[in-house]
Design an enzyme around this catalytic site. Structure first.
Site, PDB file in Angstrom:
ATOM      1  N   SER A  10     -12.085   5.254 131.282  1.00 13.84           N
ATOM      2  CA  SER A  10     -11.965   5.912 132.578  1.00 13.84           C
ATOM      3  C   SER A  10     -13.215   5.425 133.682  1.00 13.84           C
ATOM      4  CB  SER A  10     -11.661   7.433 132.526  1.00 13.84           C
ATOM      5  OG  SER A  10     -11.764   8.509 133.157  1.00 13.84           O
ATOM      6  N   HIS A  35      -7.765   3.424 132.616  1.00 12.69           N
ATOM      7  CA  HIS A  35      -7.770   4.588 132.667  1.00 12.69           C
ATOM      8  C   HIS A  35      -8.388   5.311 133.959  1.00 12.69           C
ATOM      9  CE1 HIS A  35      -6.325   8.939 131.722  1.00 12.69           C
ATOM     10  NE2 HIS A  35      -6.895   9.302 132.258  1.00 12.69           N
ATOM     11  N   ASP A  37      -8.419   7.928 137.123  1.00 10.63           N
ATOM     12  CA  ASP A  37      -7.731   9.262 137.191  1.00 10.63           C
ATOM     13  C   ASP A  37      -7.828  10.100 137.943  1.00 10.63           C
ATOM     14  OD1 ASP A  37      -7.907  10.782 134.290  1.00 10.63           O
ATOM     15  OD2 ASP A  37     -10.310   9.705 134.429  1.00 10.63           O
ATOM     16  N   MET A  39      -7.061  13.374 141.084  1.00  9.41           N
ATOM     17  CA  MET A  39      -7.524  14.623 141.198  1.00  9.41           C
ATOM     18  C   MET A  39      -7.296  15.359 142.777  1.00  9.41           C
ATOM     19  SD  MET A  39     -10.844  14.843 138.932  1.00  9.41           S
ATOM     20  CE  MET A  39     -11.113  14.106 137.075  1.00  9.41           C
ATOM     21  N   HIS A  70      -3.541   8.791 135.719  1.00 12.25           N
ATOM     22  CA  HIS A  70      -3.415  10.143 135.253  1.00 12.25           C
ATOM     23  C   HIS A  70      -3.435  11.365 136.194  1.00 12.25           C
ATOM     24  CE1 HIS A  70      -5.943  13.330 132.624  1.00 12.25           C
ATOM     25  NE2 HIS A  70      -4.315  13.953 133.023  1.00 12.25           N
ATOM     26  N   MET A  72      -3.341  14.062 137.930  1.00  8.88           N
ATOM     27  CA  MET A  72      -3.857  15.693 137.856  1.00  8.88           C
ATOM     28  C   MET A  72      -3.818  16.044 139.369  1.00  8.88           C
ATOM     29  SD  MET A  72      -7.324  15.543 135.611  1.00  8.88           S
ATOM     30  CE  MET A  72      -7.643  13.173 135.714  1.00  8.88           C
ATOM     31  N   MET A 141      -4.833  15.883 126.392  1.00  9.73           N
ATOM     32  CA  MET A 141      -5.972  16.286 126.397  1.00  9.73           C
ATOM     33  C   MET A 141      -7.138  16.833 125.750  1.00  9.73           C
ATOM     34  SD  MET A 141      -6.360  15.059 129.858  1.00  9.73           S
ATOM     35  CE  MET A 141      -7.854  15.053 130.396  1.00  9.73           C
ATOM     36  N   ASP A 175      -7.773  11.972 125.814  1.00  8.70           N
ATOM     37  CA  ASP A 175      -8.846  11.982 127.118  1.00  8.70           C
ATOM     38  C   ASP A 175      -9.789  13.185 127.265  1.00  8.70           C
ATOM     39  OD1 ASP A 175      -9.581  11.082 129.290  1.00  8.70           O
ATOM     40  OD2 ASP A 175      -7.843  11.794 130.731  1.00  8.70           O
TER      41      ASP A 175
HETATM   42  C1  DX5 Z   1     -11.116  14.259 132.959  1.00  8.78           C
HETATM   43  C2  DX5 Z   1     -10.506  12.857 132.896  1.00  8.78           C
HETATM   44  C3  DX5 Z   1     -11.290  12.313 132.036  1.00  8.78           C
HETATM   45  C4  DX5 Z   1     -12.125  11.532 131.919  1.00  8.78           C
HETATM   46  C5  DX5 Z   1     -12.348  11.676 130.354  1.00  8.78           C
HETATM   47  O1  DX5 Z   1     -10.171  15.025 133.454  1.00  8.78           O
HETATM   48  O2  DX5 Z   1      -8.821  13.223 132.878  1.00  8.78           O
HETATM   49  O3  DX5 Z   1     -10.594  10.167 131.921  1.00  8.78           O
HETATM   50  O4  DX5 Z   1     -12.684  11.096 133.576  1.00  8.78           O
HETATM   51  O5  DX5 Z   1     -14.670  10.561 131.049  1.00  8.78           O
HETATM   52  P1  DX5 Z   1     -15.093  11.691 129.194  1.00  8.78           P
HETATM   53  O6  DX5 Z   1     -14.518  10.430 128.162  1.00  8.78           O
HETATM   54  O7  DX5 Z   1     -16.659  11.032 129.981  1.00  8.78           O
HETATM   55  O8  DX5 Z   1     -14.498  13.401 129.176  1.00  8.78           O
HETATM   56 ZN    ZN Z   2      -7.891  10.968 132.356  1.00  8.87          ZN
END
Ligand code: DX5
Ligand code: ZN
Length: 228
Positions: A10, A35, A37, A39, A70, A72, A141, A175
């Site tokens: 990520s 991956h 993310d 948001m 991903h 969100m 998650m 994740d």
């Molecule tokens: C959190 C994200 C993850 C995050 C993981 O909302 O979906 O993908 O970046 O990071 P680590 O491995 O540091 O928890």
């Molecule tokens: Zn993620």
């Protein structure tokens, strides 16, 4: 057994000013996929990037790296076509964010992407189960979505085990908070797609961390196939 061990860094915890270079570096260190993310500051209390960034990243890394988006976001329906056009390979949305998962699954497939379905820590695996035969990947998650660097929630592992028993060939992703200290739990429970942010990106030797994570998962997969 249809599934294999795959590690997806990520890039949320990398230097965001150098995202293209970081993606290339991670692939060079042996990552199986990336991956990404997304948001929206509404579904989760944080804001990252959208499809214009994905389009730039695709240009920067070339056609090969697999982008697992991903999502969100509160209205996942809104971004299916723009993400497909930007070069996303898989669209992983949260079941909590939509009232019509069936229609969204159909739209994602029609856009040419694979389908991932995610559940937050407070969502039961039974809510995901009715869709499991229509998706390519289930994401369990292991932290509250929103931020990298949080503590791994081991109490999510029964969800992973349950899914693995019910759907033996489904890709199951985990994740949040995953690294060398927590990977064994994920592997034993039956996860095969591993997202790792800070543990990989923050390491001096990401190649070794990625390789270690993959080895632990591959060994668990092999053990499970021998036990059957
Ligand atoms: C959190 C994200 C993850 C995050 C993981 O909302 O979906 O993908 O970046 O990071 P680590 O491995 O540091 O928890
Ligand atoms: Zn993620």
């Amino acid at each position: 057994m249809a599934y294999s061990a795959k590690i997806g860094p990520s890039i949320l915890s990398s230097d965001l000013a150098c995202l293209g270079r970081e993606c290339v570096r991670m692939m060079g260190c042996g990552a199986d996929y990336l991956h990404l993310d997304v948001m929206d500051g509404h579904f989760v209390p944080n804001l990252t990037f959208g499809h214009p960034m994905v389009e730039s990243l695709r240009k920067s890394v070339g056609p090969d790296p697999f982008f697992d988006m991903h999502m969100m976001v509160s209205r996942p329906e809104q971004w299916v076509k723009p993400m497909a056009a930007a070069g996303a390979n898989q669209y992983t949305f949260h079941i909590e964010s939509t009232t019509n998962p069936g229609n969204l699954i159909k739209e994602i497939r029609e856009s040419g992407m694979k389908v991932g379905l995610a559940i937050k820590p407070g969502t039961t695996v039974e809510e995901l189960a009715p869709w499991a035969n229509q998706i390519d990947m289930a994401l369990v998650m292991t932290v509250e979505p929103g931020f990298g660097g949080q503590k791994f929630m081991e109490d999510m592992m029964p969800k992973v085990s349950w899914l693995r028993n019910q759907f033996p060939s489904l890709d199951i992703e985990v994740d949040g908070g995953i690294g060398p200290d927590t990977i064994h739990k994920c592997a034993e429970a039956g996860a095969n797609m591993i997202v790792s942010g800070s543990a990989v990106i923050g390491s001096d030797d990401p190649r070794s961390v990625i390789s270690l994570l993959r080895t632990v998962v591959a060994e668990a997969i092999q053990k499970r196939s021998l036990d059957r």
